[in-house]
Design a protein around this motif. Sequence first.
Motif, short mmCIF file in Angstrom:
data_model
loop_
_atom_site.label_atom_id
_atom_site.label_comp_id
_atom_site.label_asym_id
_atom_site.label_seq_id
_atom_site.Cartn_x
_atom_site.Cartn_y
_atom_site.Cartn_z
N ALA A 86 0.68 -1.10 -0.16
CA ALA A 86 -0.14 0.21 0.04
C ALA A 86 0.86 1.19 0.02
CB ALA A 86 -0.92 0.20 1.13
N VAL A 87 1.98 1.17 0.68
CA VAL A 87 2.73 2.57 0.75
C VAL A 87 3.40 2.83 -0.56
CG1 VAL A 87 5.00 3.44 1.90
CG2 VAL A 87 3.23 2.32 3.41
N ALA A 88 3.99 1.65 -1.19
CA ALA A 88 4.80 1.84 -2.25
C ALA A 88 3.62 2.41 -3.52
CB ALA A 88 5.12 0.52 -2.74
N LEU A 89 2.40 2.10 -3.60
CA LEU A 89 1.40 2.38 -4.54
C LEU A 89 1.02 3.80 -4.14
CD1 LEU A 89 -0.62 2.05 -6.74
CD2 LEU A 89 -2.13 0.91 -5.01
N ALA A 90 0.99 4.24 -2.67
CA ALA A 90 0.71 5.38 -2.62
C ALA A 90 1.70 6.41 -3.15
CB ALA A 90 0.32 5.78 -1.08
N GLN A 91 2.96 5.94 -2.62
CA GLN A 91 3.93 6.92 -3.16
C GLN A 91 4.05 7.04 -4.44
OE1 GLN A 91 7.19 4.52 -0.90
NE2 GLN A 91 7.41 6.06 0.71
N HIS A 92 3.84 5.98 -5.36
CA HIS A 92 4.13 6.03 -6.75
C HIS A 92 2.92 7.09 -7.30
CE1 HIS A 92 4.27 4.88 -10.83
NE2 HIS A 92 2.71 4.59 -10.97
N ILE A 93 1.70 7.18 -6.56
CA ILE A 93 0.65 8.02 -7.25
C ILE A 93 1.26 9.39 -6.80
CG2 ILE A 93 -1.45 8.86 -6.58
CD1 ILE A 93 -2.31 5.80 -6.16
N LEU A 94 1.74 9.63 -5.55
CA LEU A 94 2.22 11.04 -5.25
C LEU A 94 3.44 11.44 -5.95
CD1 LEU A 94 1.89 13.27 -3.12
CD2 LEU A 94 3.44 12.24 -1.79
N SER A 95 4.24 10.58 -6.40
CA SER A 95 5.69 11.23 -6.90
C SER A 95 5.54 11.15 -8.49
CB SER A 95 6.71 10.29 -6.57
OG SER A 95 6.60 8.77 -7.03
N THR A 96 4.70 10.37 -9.07
CA THR A 96 4.83 9.96 -10.51
C THR A 96 3.46 10.29 -11.11
OG1 THR A 96 4.59 7.71 -10.40
CG2 THR A 96 6.84 8.41 -10.39
N CYS A 97 2.38 10.57 -10.46
CA CYS A 97 1.03 10.65 -11.31
C CYS A 97 0.41 12.27 -10.58
CB CYS A 97 0.14 9.72 -10.62
SG CYS A 97 0.75 8.13 -11.14
N PRO A 98 0.92 13.19 -11.29
CA PRO A 98 0.54 14.47 -10.89
C PRO A 98 -1.02 14.91 -11.26
CG PRO A 98 1.95 14.85 -12.58
CD PRO A 98 2.01 13.36 -12.33
N ARG A 99 -1.75 14.07 -12.02
CA ARG A 99 -2.97 14.33 -12.46
C ARG A 99 -3.87 13.48 -11.72
NH1 ARG A 99 0.67 14.42 -16.60
NH2 ARG A 99 0.61 16.40 -17.96
N LEU A 100 -3.28 12.75 -10.32
CA LEU A 100 -4.24 11.99 -9.72
C LEU A 100 -3.94 12.60 -8.45
CD1 LEU A 100 -3.47 8.38 -10.61
CD2 LEU A 100 -5.05 9.98 -11.70
N SER A 101 -5.23 12.64 -7.59
CA SER A 101 -5.16 13.01 -6.21
C SER A 101 -5.53 11.85 -5.27
CB SER A 101 -5.99 14.19 -5.71
OG SER A 101 -6.05 14.61 -4.51
N LEU A 102 -4.48 11.31 -4.55
CA LEU A 102 -4.81 10.32 -3.49
C LEU A 102 -5.79 10.84 -2.20
CD1 LEU A 102 -4.39 7.40 -2.56
CD2 LEU A 102 -2.38 8.27 -1.46
N ILE A 103 -6.89 10.41 -2.11
CA ILE A 103 -7.82 10.62 -1.33
C ILE A 103 -8.23 9.96 0.05
CG2 ILE A 103 -9.09 12.61 -2.64
CD1 ILE A 103 -11.39 10.42 -2.72
N GLY A 104 -7.70 8.65 -0.24
CA GLY A 104 -7.69 7.61 0.68
C GLY A 104 -7.27 6.30 0.26
N LEU A 105 -7.98 5.21 1.16
CA LEU A 105 -7.86 3.83 1.09
C LEU A 105 -9.02 2.97 0.97
CD1 LEU A 105 -4.86 5.02 2.50
CD2 LEU A 105 -4.39 2.47 2.89
#
Length: 267
Positions: free
Chosen positions: A201-220
């Motif tokens: 979960a952490v690695a996936l969340a970090q991927h979204i934050l670091s390499t997906c600027p057009r996505l906004s992580l709002i939860g799990l």
Amino acid sequence: MRRTFIALVVSFSAGSVLGFVEPILTVRRGGCPGCSSAMPRLRGGVQPTACTSGDSSVDKSGISERLAAIQGRVKEASQPTGEAQLVAVSKIQTNEAIMVAYEAGHRCFGENYVQELVTKAPLLPPDIRWHFIGMLQSNKAKGLVAGVKNLAVVESVHSIKTATALEKACEAAARETPLQVMVQVLTSGEDSKSGCVPEEAVALAQHILSTCPRLSLIGLMTIGKFGDPDPEPYFDLLKKCRVEVAAALGREEASLQLSMGMSGDFE
């Protein structure tokens, strides 16, 4: 005070307040900004009856009454912790049935299948906030984003491949605002369900934050094991994942929504 948002399914068929639409039907702590903000998610109820497009047998008064009834129950159940947000799952329902809920003031709807949502969305009001809540294959991401201009949230991002596909789809569609997403975590260990294992979960969340600027992580999000009378171990595991993800991202835990459980659990 942290705000709590609950998303449930309203039955579009007579005889039930809640409707169960396989495979997902939920309650969450959180919501979507524009619908709202952070919450757990629950699933359960009765399978709604499908009706054909333009069917004059749509029970307009019944849909409105059930919508009002469940809104009241959700509001009562969410006190005193905060307010609730209802997401009506409209899988297999006609546009006419959806419009009854829309005309009663509802704006947040959830769909399980890409093709069904892509077909429905252009024919319905643009201020509807669509939540995609089903299993999303990476090769369907482009069609989903391009075909649903008012897509608000994808709640089932279960892999780096899916997140990357959504990022590319948002870029290709020239989407103006970030697409809100949730990381789906497999807490039950069942092969029949999708989701990343808790350790990823952490690695996936970090991927979204670091390499997906057009996505906004709002939860799990997690589904847990269907039929288990004690869902708490699955909920506790997702909460543990949130602690770890929040720490890794340098965010407050309360800023990450938890979407978990079955609709019968919210009360």
